[in-house]
Scaffold this motif. Structure first.
Motif, PDB file in Angstrom:
ATOM      1  N   ARG A 234      25.107  54.679  35.002  1.00 51.71           N
ATOM      2  CA  ARG A 234      25.193  53.218  35.123  1.00 51.71           C
ATOM      3  C   ARG A 234      25.783  52.600  33.858  1.00 51.71           C
ATOM      4  NH1 ARG A 234      19.138  53.589  36.503  1.00 51.71           N
ATOM      5  NH2 ARG A 234      19.185  54.474  38.599  1.00 51.71           N
ATOM      6  N   GLN A 235      25.422  53.178  32.711  1.00 54.15           N
ATOM      7  CA  GLN A 235      25.927  52.663  31.440  1.00 54.15           C
ATOM      8  C   GLN A 235      27.445  52.816  31.357  1.00 54.15           C
ATOM      9  OE1 GLN A 235      24.959  54.831  27.814  1.00 54.15           O
ATOM     10  NE2 GLN A 235      24.365  52.915  26.829  1.00 54.15           N
ATOM     11  N   ARG A 236      27.992  53.843  31.974  1.00 57.54           N
ATOM     12  CA  ARG A 236      29.444  54.023  31.994  1.00 57.54           C
ATOM     13  C   ARG A 236      30.111  53.166  33.057  1.00 57.54           C
ATOM     14  NH1 ARG A 236      27.762  59.487  30.974  1.00 57.54           N
ATOM     15  NH2 ARG A 236      27.602  59.875  33.218  1.00 57.54           N
ATOM     16  N   LEU A 237      29.479  53.076  34.220  1.00 63.29           N
ATOM     17  CA  LEU A 237      30.113  52.441  35.370  1.00 63.29           C
ATOM     18  C   LEU A 237      30.108  50.914  35.302  1.00 63.29           C
ATOM     19  CD1 LEU A 237      31.385  52.666  38.195  1.00 63.29           C
ATOM     20  CD2 LEU A 237      29.066  52.878  39.134  1.00 63.29           C
ATOM     21  N   VAL A 238      28.974  50.336  34.994  1.00 57.66           N
ATOM     22  CA  VAL A 238      28.839  48.871  35.054  1.00 57.66           C
ATOM     23  C   VAL A 238      29.755  48.148  34.067  1.00 57.66           C
ATOM     24  CG1 VAL A 238      27.233  46.943  34.735  1.00 57.66           C
ATOM     25  CG2 VAL A 238      26.517  48.958  36.040  1.00 57.66           C
ATOM     26  N   PRO A 239      29.781  48.528  32.774  1.00 53.65           N
ATOM     27  CA  PRO A 239      30.671  47.815  31.857  1.00 53.65           C
ATOM     28  C   PRO A 239      32.151  48.000  32.170  1.00 53.65           C
ATOM     29  CG  PRO A 239      28.965  48.999  30.647  1.00 53.65           C
ATOM     30  CD  PRO A 239      28.920  49.501  32.047  1.00 53.65           C
ATOM     31  N   ALA A 240      32.508  49.109  32.830  1.00 49.87           N
ATOM     32  CA  ALA A 240      33.913  49.360  33.161  1.00 49.87           C
ATOM     33  C   ALA A 240      34.389  48.501  34.327  1.00 49.87           C
ATOM     34  CB  ALA A 240      34.113  50.835  33.498  1.00 49.87           C
ATOM     35  N   THR A 241      33.456  47.892  35.048  1.00 51.44           N
ATOM     36  CA  THR A 241      33.790  47.099  36.231  1.00 51.44           C
ATOM     37  C   THR A 241      34.045  45.650  35.841  1.00 51.44           C
ATOM     38  OG1 THR A 241      32.362  48.542  37.551  1.00 51.44           O
ATOM     39  CG2 THR A 241      32.998  46.432  38.528  1.00 51.44           C
ATOM     40  N   LYS A 242      35.193  45.108  36.269  1.00 52.65           N
ATOM     41  CA  LYS A 242      35.576  43.747  35.934  1.00 52.65           C
ATOM     42  C   LYS A 242      35.478  42.791  37.120  1.00 52.65           C
ATOM     43  CE  LYS A 242      36.431  45.490  31.990  1.00 52.65           C
ATOM     44  NZ  LYS A 242      35.394  45.356  30.945  1.00 52.65           N
ATOM     45  N   VAL A 243      35.263  43.306  38.300  1.00 56.90           N
ATOM     46  CA  VAL A 243      35.181  42.489  39.508  1.00 56.90           C
ATOM     47  C   VAL A 243      33.746  42.484  40.010  1.00 56.90           C
ATOM     48  CG1 VAL A 243      36.020  42.188  41.877  1.00 56.90           C
ATOM     49  CG2 VAL A 243      37.572  43.025  40.108  1.00 56.90           C
ATOM     50  N   THR A 244      33.167  41.323  40.167  1.00 54.44           N
ATOM     51  CA  THR A 244      31.780  41.208  40.616  1.00 54.44           C
ATOM     52  C   THR A 244      31.673  41.516  42.106  1.00 54.44           C
ATOM     53  OG1 THR A 244      32.112  38.841  40.966  1.00 54.44           O
ATOM     54  CG2 THR A 244      31.217  39.511  38.843  1.00 54.44           C
ATOM     55  N   TRP A 245      30.454  41.748  42.547  1.00 53.16           N
ATOM     56  CA  TRP A 245      30.227  42.165  43.934  1.00 53.16           C
ATOM     57  C   TRP A 245      30.741  41.123  44.921  1.00 53.16           C
ATOM     58  CZ3 TRP A 245      27.658  39.976  47.998  1.00 53.16           C
ATOM     59  CH2 TRP A 245      26.939  38.814  47.719  1.00 53.16           C
ATOM     60  N   ASP A 246      30.555  39.830  44.616  1.00 49.27           N
ATOM     61  CA  ASP A 246      30.966  38.791  45.561  1.00 49.27           C
ATOM     62  C   ASP A 246      32.483  38.668  45.658  1.00 49.27           C
ATOM     63  OD1 ASP A 246      30.722  37.997  42.899  1.00 49.27           O
ATOM     64  OD2 ASP A 246      30.589  35.880  43.412  1.00 49.27           O
ATOM     65  N   LYS A 247      33.184  38.855  44.537  1.00 50.98           N
ATOM     66  CA  LYS A 247      34.645  38.827  44.579  1.00 50.98           C
ATOM     67  C   LYS A 247      35.187  40.021  45.351  1.00 50.98           C
ATOM     68  CE  LYS A 247      35.055  35.091  42.140  1.00 50.98           C
ATOM     69  NZ  LYS A 247      35.535  33.842  42.781  1.00 50.98           N
ATOM     70  N   ALA A 248      34.562  41.179  45.160  1.00 57.45           N
ATOM     71  CA  ALA A 248      34.978  42.368  45.902  1.00 57.45           C
ATOM     72  C   ALA A 248      34.709  42.189  47.395  1.00 57.45           C
ATOM     73  CB  ALA A 248      34.243  43.592  45.373  1.00 57.45           C
ATOM     74  N   THR A 249      33.573  41.559  47.715  1.00 58.16           N
ATOM     75  CA  THR A 249      33.240  41.319  49.121  1.00 58.16           C
ATOM     76  C   THR A 249      34.250  40.375  49.759  1.00 58.16           C
ATOM     77  OG1 THR A 249      30.885  41.711  48.746  1.00 58.16           O
ATOM     78  CG2 THR A 249      31.483  40.398  50.679  1.00 58.16           C
ATOM     79  N   GLU A 250      34.637  39.326  49.040  1.00 61.30           N
ATOM     80  CA  GLU A 250      35.638  38.401  49.576  1.00 61.30           C
ATOM     81  C   GLU A 250      36.930  39.133  49.914  1.00 61.30           C
ATOM     82  OE1 GLU A 250      36.330  35.198  46.896  1.00 61.30           O
ATOM     83  OE2 GLU A 250      34.257  34.460  46.960  1.00 61.30           O
TER      84      GLU A 250
END
Length: 262
Positions: free
Chosen positions: A80-96
C-alpha cells in the motif's frame, strides 16, 4: 658555674637550636611546595570530571526520538505504501472515466491495483493528486519511479441497465481508459441478478464513501456493491492500515467495519 663557662655552653646550644629551626622551616616549606604542586596537578582532572546539572546545556543529551526504530511494515502495508502515493487519480475521477466508457453504465466495483504489463494509457493526468494522500508520503510524478516500472490502475466493473458487466481499466496516473471489455462469463441469470441489485441500491457509491470517510480521512482504494451494502476500503497513510466499511445500500449508515493491520 662561672660566667665564662655558661657562655661557652650557651653558644653551642643556641647554634643547635638555630639549626633545628632551620631544618624545621625547610621541611615545612618543602611540604607546602609539594602540596601546592600536587594540587596543581589534580585540579585540572577535577575540572574535567565535573558533573553538570541535568538542566545544563553541557549535559549529554538524551537519545533523539528520531533515532528510534520505525515499526516494520507487513508485506500488504508495504505494498500500500508503494501503490497509494504513486496514484494520481482518485477513485471518483477513475469511476467517472470508467462509467463514461459504458453507455448508461453504473459502478459495481472499483479497486486500486497495478495495471497489467504493457496496459498503460499515455497522456497527462486529468485529475489532481488525491488530497487524502499524506503530505510526507514519498512519491514522484512518474508512476514508474520507485514502483519497478509498474503503473497504478483502477480495475473497475461497470454494468449497463440490463446487468451486462464491463471490465474497465483506468490508468491511475493519466486518468485515461486503458481497456473496456464485456464480461464473457455472465449468463442471463447473472445479468438479471445484478440489474436487480443495482435497482435496490438507493445509496450511491459517492454517498457510501462520504459516510465511510466522515470519521476516517484516509485514501479510498476500493468500492464494491455487495448484496445489502457498499464495501469501502480506506487506507490510513500514517500507518498503512486498511479499514473496510460496509455501508447500507438503502440508508447512509455504517453496518460494520474491520481494520486490516496485516
Amino acid at each position: 658555674m662561672s660566667t665564662s663557662l655558661r657562655h661557652r655552653l650557651r653558644g653551642p646550644a643556641v647554634a643547635c637550636l638555630a639549626a633545628s629551626c632551620a631544618l624545621l622551616l625547610a621541611a615545612c616549606g618543602s611540604e607546602q611546595k609539594e602540596t601546592t604542586t600536587t594540587s596543581g596537578r589534580i585540579a585540572p582532572a577535577q575540572t574535567e570530571g565535573t558533573a553538570y546539572p541535568s538542566g545544563s546545556p553541557s549535559a549529554s543529551p538524551s537519545a533523539s526520538p528520531s533515532g528510534s526504530a520505525s515499526p516494520r511494515l507487513t508485506d500488504d502495508q508495504a505494498e500500500r505504501q508503494r501503490l497509494v502515493p504513486a496514484t494520481k487519480v482518485t477513485w471518483d475521477k477513475a469511476t467517472e472515466a470508467a462509467v463514461a466508457a459504458v453507455p448508461q453504465g453504473k459502478l459495481v466495483e472499483t479497486e486500486l491495483t497495478w495495471a497489467p504489463p504493457n496496459a498503460t494509457a499515455s497522456g497527462s493526468a486529468t485529475a489532481s493528486a488525491s488530497p487524502s494522500v499524506s503530505a510526507n508520503a514519498s512519491a514522484s510524478a512518474s508512476p514508474s519511479a520507485g514502483t519497478g516500472e509498474r503503473t497504478p490502475a483502477w480495475h473497475t466493473s461497470v454494468a449497463t441497465a440490463d446487468g451486462t458487466l464491463h471490465d474497465v481499466w483506468v490508468d491511475g496516473v493519466s486518468g485515461k481508459v486503458i481497456s473496456d471489455k464485456p464480461d464473457a462469463d455472465q449468463d442471463a441469470e447473472d445479468k438479471q441478478e445484478l440489474a436487480d441489485r443495482l435497482k435496490r441500491a438507493t445509496v450511491t457509491p459517492e454517498q457510501a464513501v462520504q459516510t465511510a470517510t466522515q470519521d476516517n480521512k484516509g485514501t479510498v482504494t476500493a468500492v464494491e456493491l455487495d448484496d445489502d451494502a457498499w464495501s469501502v476500503d480506506v487506507v490510513d497513510t500514517g500507518n498503512w492500515d486498511k479499514t473496510t466499511y460496509e455501508v447500507s445500500t438503502t440508508e447512509r449508515r455504517v453496518l460494520r467495519q474491520e481494520v486490516d493491520r496485516d
